[in-house]
Design an enzyme around this catalytic site. Structure first.
Site, short mmCIF file in Angstrom:
data_model
loop_
_atom_site.label_atom_id
_atom_site.label_comp_id
_atom_site.label_asym_id
_atom_site.label_seq_id
_atom_site.Cartn_x
_atom_site.Cartn_y
_atom_site.Cartn_z
NE ARG A 146 14.44 -48.29 -4.03
CZ ARG A 146 15.33 -47.35 -3.77
NH1 ARG A 146 16.49 -47.77 -3.28
NH2 ARG A 146 15.29 -45.87 -3.55
CE LYS A 171 12.53 -46.54 -8.66
NZ LYS A 171 11.15 -46.56 -7.80
CG HIS A 277 7.85 -50.03 -1.55
ND1 HIS A 277 9.48 -50.28 -1.79
CD2 HIS A 277 7.77 -48.60 -1.90
CE1 HIS A 277 9.86 -49.16 -2.09
NE2 HIS A 277 8.91 -47.94 -1.85
NE ARG A 280 12.53 -47.43 -0.26
CZ ARG A 280 13.79 -47.06 -0.18
NH1 ARG A 280 14.48 -47.47 0.41
NH2 ARG A 280 14.08 -45.81 -0.86
CG HIS A 303 14.74 -40.91 -0.69
ND1 HIS A 303 13.91 -40.47 0.37
CD2 HIS A 303 14.20 -41.94 -1.33
CE1 HIS A 303 13.11 -41.63 0.35
NE2 HIS A 303 12.98 -42.31 -0.83
CE1 TYR A 312 7.70 -42.97 3.34
CE2 TYR A 312 9.83 -41.87 2.73
CZ TYR A 312 9.16 -42.96 2.37
OH TYR A 312 9.13 -43.79 1.45
#
Length: 331
Positions: A146, A171, A277, A280, A303, A312
């Site tokens: 990120r 995050k 982003h 990523r 994640h 994705y």
């Protein structure tokens, strides 16, 4: 065992000073402090700026949050952020219980497909960048970082021997390990060497300290001046910390890399709604296209739920490429 008494701000202070005092007591990030204080101000101004929040409550909070959804059309995440700020205000600052579940009109959560660059587009984008920003962009794409993970990277978290980068307190709070691409090892080593020299010069001038999370700072009081804790991408100039008042060298501003990526997209003639982003997103998508197990990609991305990673699969180049549109079959 007695519970720790609840922290109470100075009752003689103005509301916003009380909010900042409590945020800093609980060691909230500076960006969170800026965000929460902004939402509290907007909440107060929404009701004319004359009524103190202690004289309002659940009904007023719900009305304000509903306004954000119905009139300002904010995203679901933005509305949730505003809710968190106001719950913090009432619970931690004013010591007021808003009661059971707050139920404003909710913003509908939309699941948008991520924008992804092709490998050729990534190559074209990186080819239009140079210097430190090019290296940072390569880290975003090569490691799936990120933006703020890259900006806040510290020397101690780069392991050249193992070829790994350790992402701390990201995050979602899930620490993870990513692969350091071989192609940028030498470039990154040179960057670290330049930081070591810069830090030595700062120490010689009586500075050399860096921001540390509160718990680390208390446990290791001398760590702030250690080379290991210095940012891999430090700012050119030292600055005064707005909370502690200390003069030290912070990391670079994220806006510099954002602008560099936008400029490179224009030069590379990539006409997509893309940014930092996107690199990523492209990292994850290209790994899946290469046959990497989705669980491995999930870990590399950090994640919590594989369903987040599964999005994705909807933008991968798959057998759909072999399908012909019926329009192309017309004679």
């Amino acid at each position: 065992m007695e519970s720790k008494p609840k922290f109470k701000p100075n009752p003689e202070s103005r509301l916003m000073d009380q909010v900042r005092e409590v945020l800093r007591y609980y060691h909230y990030a500076y960006k969170t402090e800026q965000s929460y204080t902004s939402w509290v101000l907007q909440y107060v101004k929404f009701y004319g700026g004359k009524t103190h929040p202690r004289d309002m409550g659940k009904t007023e909070v719900e009305r304000f949050l509903s306004f954000l959804a119905e009139k300002r059309n904010v995203a679901a995440a933005t509305q949730k952020q505003a809710l968190n700020a106001l719950v913090f205000l009432y619970r931690k600052v004013l010591d007021i219980d808003l009661g059971p579940g707050i139920a404003p009109t909710r913003t509908k959560r939309r699941r948008n497909l991520p924008t992804v660059l092709t490998r050729k587009e990534v190559e074209g984008l990186l080819g239009q960048m140079k210097g430190k920003h090019a290296l940072m962009a390569k880290l975003l794409y090569g490691c799936g970082l990120r933006l703020m993970e890259c900006v806040r990277l510290r020397i101690k978290d780069v392991d050249f021997g193992q070829g790994r980068i350790f992402i701390r307190s990201p995050k979602g709070g899930r620490d993870r390990t990513v692969i350091l691409p071989e192609t940028i090892k030498r470039e990154l080593q040179e960057q670290v060497s330049s930081v070591v020299a810069l830090h030595k010069a700062d120490l010689g001038r009586g500075f050399g300290g860096v921001y540390l999370p509160a718990a680390i700072g208390r446990k290791y009081p001398n760590a702030a001046k250690e080379t290991a804790w210095q940012y891999v991408f430090p700012a050119k100039q030292m600055s005064r910390d707005p909370r502690s008042g200390e003069t030290r060298r912070h990391h670079v501003l994220e806006s510099g890399l954002q602008k560099a990526v936008k400029r490179a997209l224009t030069l590379a003639k990539i006409h997509k709604k893309a940014g930092c982003h996107t690199l990523r997103h492209s990292f994850a998508t290209h790994l899946l296209e290469s046959g990497t197990n989705i669980r491995v990609v999930q870990e590399l991305m950090g994640h919590a739920d594989v369903k987040t990673t599964e999005i994705y699969t909807h933008v991968m180049k798959t057998d759909v490429d072999a399908v012909k549109s019926p329009l192309d079959t017309l004679s």
